[in-house]
Design an enzyme around this catalytic site. Structure first.
Site, mmCIF file in Angstrom:
data_model
loop_
_atom_site.group_PDB
_atom_site.id
_atom_site.type_symbol
_atom_site.label_atom_id
_atom_site.label_comp_id
_atom_site.label_asym_id
_atom_site.label_seq_id
_atom_site.Cartn_x
_atom_site.Cartn_y
_atom_site.Cartn_z
ATOM 1 C CB SER A 139 71.452 -13.219 7.268
ATOM 2 O OG SER A 139 71.967 -14.527 7.116
ATOM 3 C CE1 TYR A 152 66.654 -14.826 4.811
ATOM 4 C CE2 TYR A 152 68.927 -15.593 4.755
ATOM 5 C CZ TYR A 152 67.844 -15.098 5.456
ATOM 6 O OH TYR A 152 67.963 -14.880 6.808
HETATM 7 N N1 LIG Z 1 67.374 -18.645 11.982
HETATM 8 C C1 LIG Z 1 68.497 -18.460 11.323
HETATM 9 O O1 LIG Z 1 69.273 -19.382 11.177
HETATM 10 C C2 LIG Z 1 68.850 -17.104 10.766
HETATM 11 C C3 LIG Z 1 70.114 -16.949 10.218
HETATM 12 C C4 LIG Z 1 70.479 -15.697 9.731
HETATM 13 C C5 LIG Z 1 69.602 -14.640 9.790
HETATM 14 N N2 LIG Z 1 68.353 -14.826 10.330
HETATM 15 C C6 LIG Z 1 67.470 -13.645 10.374
HETATM 16 O O2 LIG Z 1 67.172 -13.374 11.731
HETATM 17 C C7 LIG Z 1 65.848 -12.873 11.838
HETATM 18 C C8 LIG Z 1 65.060 -13.703 12.823
HETATM 19 O O3 LIG Z 1 65.047 -15.050 12.391
HETATM 20 P P1 LIG Z 1 64.286 -16.197 13.207
HETATM 21 O O4 LIG Z 1 64.984 -17.469 12.876
HETATM 22 O O5 LIG Z 1 64.149 -15.788 14.593
HETATM 23 O O6 LIG Z 1 62.884 -16.188 12.438
HETATM 24 P P2 LIG Z 1 61.459 -16.785 12.823
HETATM 25 O O7 LIG Z 1 61.548 -17.674 14.003
HETATM 26 O O8 LIG Z 1 60.891 -17.315 11.569
HETATM 27 O O9 LIG Z 1 60.657 -15.462 13.249
HETATM 28 C C9 LIG Z 1 60.409 -14.525 12.270
HETATM 29 C C10 LIG Z 1 59.648 -13.371 12.870
HETATM 30 O O10 LIG Z 1 59.381 -12.445 11.844
HETATM 31 C C11 LIG Z 1 58.009 -12.092 11.858
HETATM 32 N N3 LIG Z 1 57.535 -11.748 10.527
HETATM 33 C C12 LIG Z 1 57.629 -12.488 9.414
HETATM 34 N N4 LIG Z 1 57.047 -11.872 8.391
HETATM 35 C C13 LIG Z 1 56.566 -10.695 8.856
HETATM 36 C C14 LIG Z 1 55.847 -9.619 8.270
HETATM 37 N N5 LIG Z 1 55.484 -9.647 6.993
HETATM 38 N N6 LIG Z 1 55.520 -8.580 9.046
HETATM 39 C C15 LIG Z 1 55.853 -8.561 10.349
HETATM 40 N N7 LIG Z 1 56.532 -9.540 10.949
HETATM 41 C C16 LIG Z 1 56.875 -10.607 10.213
HETATM 42 C C17 LIG Z 1 57.333 -13.329 12.371
HETATM 43 O O11 LIG Z 1 56.056 -13.017 12.896
HETATM 44 P P3 LIG Z 1 54.828 -14.099 12.912
HETATM 45 O O12 LIG Z 1 54.772 -14.630 14.296
HETATM 46 O O13 LIG Z 1 53.637 -13.268 12.571
HETATM 47 O O14 LIG Z 1 55.127 -15.141 11.912
HETATM 48 C C18 LIG Z 1 58.319 -13.772 13.450
HETATM 49 O O15 LIG Z 1 58.126 -13.084 14.652
HETATM 50 C C19 LIG Z 1 65.285 -12.879 10.423
HETATM 51 O O16 LIG Z 1 65.450 -11.613 9.862
HETATM 52 C C20 LIG Z 1 66.154 -13.866 9.696
HETATM 53 O O17 LIG Z 1 66.209 -13.593 8.322
HETATM 54 C C21 LIG Z 1 67.970 -16.035 10.816
#
Ligand SMILES: NC(=O)c1ccc[n+]([C@@H]2O[C@H](COP(=O)([O-])OP(=O)(O)OC[C@H]3O[C@@H](n4cnc5c(N)ncnc54)[C@H](OP(=O)(O)O)[C@@H]3O)[C@@H](O)[C@H]2O)c1
Ligand SMILES: Cc1cc2nc3c(=O)[nH]c(=O)nc-3n(C[C@H](O)[C@H](O)[C@H](O)COP(=O)(O)OP(=O)(O)OC[C@H]3O[C@@H](n4cnc5c(N)ncnc54)[C@H](O)[C@@H]3O)c2cc1C
Lengths: 246, 454
Positions: A139, A152
């Site tokens: 991130s 985080y």
């Molecule tokens: N959204 C943002 O603005 C943003 C910004 C910067 C970085 N990021 C990073 O980008 C990545 C994706 O973000 P996103 O927004 O797409 O997140 P999201 O929509 O919340 O999806 C998170 C994914 O991670 C899986 N997950 C969570 N905990 C887990 C565990 N203990 N074991 C296995 N899988 C697990 C979830 O599976 P389930 O379906 O089982 O819940 C889901 O598929 C993350 O690493 C996040 O930190 C996001």
């Protein structure tokens, strides 16, 4: 490509795995909820250009057990994978984490320790077969110590650091490590948070990340504007960072 | 909130207090919660919505429970049969995504509204109709099963055979029988993704309706645009379009790529769509077509979704927003009904940028489904001080002609007018009470029209 995917059930992972499926890449999904995994697998099968099967196996980053079993299942189903993508991760606000030590511990463990352990297991397999690509979502929050994302952000800083080193260390041996640094993206993770300027959409981010994976680029910011934003934020003097709220 | 790719959905946070709005941009205090796990998210919710392309208050929560669940993150395909075209998907899957994915493979929705920024759940809840209503009926005719969380909290699978009352009340039920979680429907095979479009200028509304009815048996898709500001002899002059999917040998070999879109960057001042500019636009648009009948192969998006070319075009209507008035006038009212309607409209000075008249086939199976055999007239009306009285007057005419209004567009109809138009309402409410004895599921619209608890 033959891709192992952790996090395809939601958000950017859902969008990116769809792009791969539509290209005809072979996919194997890992995740913590088997019903959700199966649903995503059926979605990806429907999107593939020709009839195909997308396999799944359980993998929970809250614990560190079963990583090898999961990767073996993936290897068997894919006939040896060449690409590993990890989008899985947790987010909570600084206030939520400060108020709830158990939640903090889970986030620190999932986002850093166990993600790194999983990457280690995956990279060993890739190196043993002459390399491949490891693409992991870190991130922009890891680029600079900032008030609203102290905890985080720390997990992501550690993860980015690890991914950079990995790329330096094993690129020559054929393993390309892609560190993805999303800015604010509208997914379930950020639902309810106030979107800043340059907020992105999962599909657009996925296109950018796919291009980076295909080019084996070591770092990719997405949406692109965040490269500029972070280039400035990284250079701001400490006394400025202390004053500002972001 | 505007998101890339036109996924704007009337969610704002002006000055601290959050508001929600429909496409007409008339906001109420409240909040939208987008969730991928629709089944869990609806456990305690009073209303679910999709991409908020309904114009009025159908997708807005009631004042005392101001949170509406939004489905667009729940967008997975559950199954797709590559041989038969039977599709089952989560309710938030957008038509845009279905078209992007499946049209190049030769599959198309059996019924499409005039925008692709809608969800499957919204297409079911409004029982949408398209330019082929005279052929294909409403979307609900092609739905084979639904998964719904009803107001009593139970998740049920329903179909024409299984819990048929719930199935028929949910089609066209504006989300008031429960939260639609999954939709199963039959897509149609198309010979190519391109459209053969035949268009022609018509001098007045009587010729227009005549042309529409004449084309019906020969063309699957018919529609037209009417200049409803011209008066007298020219009243209701317009452009009539007929279309069908092109055969492979008529069409370009390549797949149509999504068209680029313009964006309206900010809310416009009210004169932008005032009577003068609309009149000038209408005259120019009519003149631009030329006298000759034109037959061309066109892009499916420009044929089905001309308004999608400009994202956020609802900002053109300025601060007060707008409403769409859409009614159906039954065949029994005679061919002169359209003229009587337009005469009343022009007499009241109702300037409308968009006025569309469509041919409607027989009434669908959804209990509150909107269309009935006759014609439907839709017009966009910028909200002004006299909008309520304009809608009242139009509604009185529609009542007298034996017609009714479309809930997906409505925000001004009075409860007494609606009840007088809807003899089917009692049956609908009876079914709803069975599945929701405590009356939990409701919307701003059902508070206004059905007398639900605020
Ligand atoms: N959204 C943002 O603005 C943003 C910004 C910067 C970085 N990021 C990073 O980008 C990545 C994706 O973000 P996103 O927004 O797409 O997140 P999201 O929509 O919340 O999806 C998170 C994914 O991670 C899986 N997950 C969570 N905990 C887990 C565990 N203990 N074991 C296995 N899988 C697990 C979830 O599976 P389930 O379906 O089982 O819940 C889901 O598929 C993350 O690493 C996040 O930190 C996001
Ligand atoms: C430019 C434009 C052209 C249009 N053309 C046509 C047309 O040609 N024909 C036509 O019929 N309509 C047309 N419409 C209206 C539009 O098709 C309908 O309003 C449709 O319901 C919008 O879908 P949505 O996903 O945005 O639903 P929303 O507007 O978000 O919701 C509409 C209704 O459906 C309910 N609903 C939505 N999802 C669910 C769910 N998962 N479970 C339960 N209830 C749900 C909501 O509660 C609400 O009552 C047009 C709209 C626009 C903006």
């Amino acid at each position: 490509m033959r891709v192992v995917f952790v996090g395809a059930t939601q958000g950017m992972g859902r969008a990116l795995s769809r792009l791969l499926a539509e290209r005809g890449d072979a996919l194997f999904l890992l995740g913590r909820d088997e019903a959700e995994l199966a649903r995503s697998a059926r979605d990806l099968e429907a999107r593939a250009p020709a009839a195909t099967t997308v396999g799944t196996a359980p993998l929970d980053l809250a614990g560190s057990a079963g990583f090898d079993a999961a990767l073996t299942a993936a290897d068997d189903a894919l006939g040896g994978f060449d690409t590993v993508v990890v989008t899985a991760g947790l987010f909570a606000t600084q206030e939520e984490l400060e108020a709830d030590p158990a939640r903090l511990e889970e986030l620190l463990t999932v986002n850093f320790t166990n993600t790194v352990l999983f990457c280690e297991a995956a990279r060993k397999r890739l190196l043993a077969r002459g390399g491949g690509t490891l693409a992991v979502f870190s991130s922009v929050a890891g680029d600079r110590g900032r008030k609203p994302v102290a905890l985080y952000g720390a997990t992501k800083a550690g993860l980015s650091h690890y991914l950079e080193s990995l790329d330096h260390r094993y690129r020559a041996a054929g393993l390309a490590t892609v560190c993805v640094k999303p800015g604010f993206v509208r997914t379930g993770m950020t639902e309810g948070l106030k979107a800043p300027p340059f907020a992105g959409e999962p599909v657009a981010v996925a296109h950018r990340v796919l291009a980076a994976i295909l080019d084996r680029r070591p770092v990719v910011y997405a949406p692109a504007a965040w490269w500029w934003v972070m280039a400035i934020v990284r250079r701001l003097p400490r006394f400025v960072m202390r004053r500002v709220g972001f | 909130m505007t998101t890339a790719d036109g996924q704007r959905n009337g969610h704002g946070d002006a000055g601290g207090e959050t508001t929600v709005a429909g496409w007409g941009r008339v906001a109420v205090p409240g909040r939208e919660v987008r969730r991928a796990d629709l089944e869990r998210a609806t456990e305690d919710a009073v209303l679910t919505r999709g991409l908020a392309r309904s114009y009025g208050d159908a997708s807005l929560p009631p004042p005392s429970r101001p949170v509406v669940v939004a489905s667009p993150l729940a967008d997975r395909i559950v199954s797709f049969d590559r041989e038969t075209g039977l599709l089952r998907a989560e309710a938030g899957l957008s038509l845009k995504e279905m078209n992007r994915l499946l049209l190049p493979r030769g599959w198309f929705t059996p019924v499409t509204p005039g925008t692709q920024f809608v969800t499957l759940g919204g297409m079911v809840a409004a029982d949408v109709h398209g330019k082929n209503h005279h052929r294909a009926g409403c979307f609900g005719e092609h739905v084979t099963a639904l998964k719904v969380r009803t107001g009593d909290g139970v998740v049920r699978e329903c179909s024409p055979e299984r819990e048929p009352d719930l199935f028929l009340a949910t089609i066209g039920g504006m989300g008031l029988t429960g939260h639609v979680l999954e939709v199963e429907c039959r897509l149609i095979r198309v010979p190519s993704p391109w459209i053969v479009c035949d268009s022609e200028r018509v001098p007045d509304v009587d010729h227009y309706v005549e042309g529409l009815k004449e084309a019906g048996p020969r063309w699957p898709y018919t529609v037209g645009w009417i200049d409803c500001l011209s008066r007298g002899r020219n009243l209701g002059r317009g452009i009539l379009q007929r279309g069908r999917f092109a055969e492979p040998d008529e069409a370009p070999r390549r797949a149509p790529t999504p068209l680029t879109r313009l964006r309206v960057p900010f809310e416009c001042p009210e004169w932008v769509l005032g009577p003068w500019s609309v009149r000038a636009f209408n005259a120019a648009y009519y003149a631009a077509h030329g006298l000759d009948r034109k037959v061309r192969v066109v892009h499916p998006e420009s044929f089905f979704y001309p308004l999608d070319a400009i994202l956020d075009w609802n900002l053109l209507y300025g601060r007060r927003g707008f409403t769409q008035y859409q009614c159906v006038l039954p065949e029994a009212a005679g061919r002169g009904a359209a003229r009587r309607f337009l005469e009343l409209l022009t007499e009241r000075g109702g300037a409308s940028f968009l006025c569309v008249i469509k041919d409607c086939g027989p009434e669908g199976r959804g209990i509150l489904s909107f269309p009935m055999k006759g014609i439907s007239i839709a017009l966009d009306v910028a909200i002004r001080d006299d909008t309520q009285s304009l809608v009242d007057a139009l509604n009185e005419l529609v009542l007298a002609e034996g017609g009714r209004v479309y809930l997906a567009k409505d925000s001004f109809t009075r409860a007494e007018h609606f009840r007088a138009m809807e003899p089917r309402l009692e049956r609908f409410l009876e079914i709803r009470r069975r599945y929701d004895p405590d009356g939990r599921i409701r919307s701003a619209q059902s508070v206004r029209l059905f007398g639900d608890a605020p």
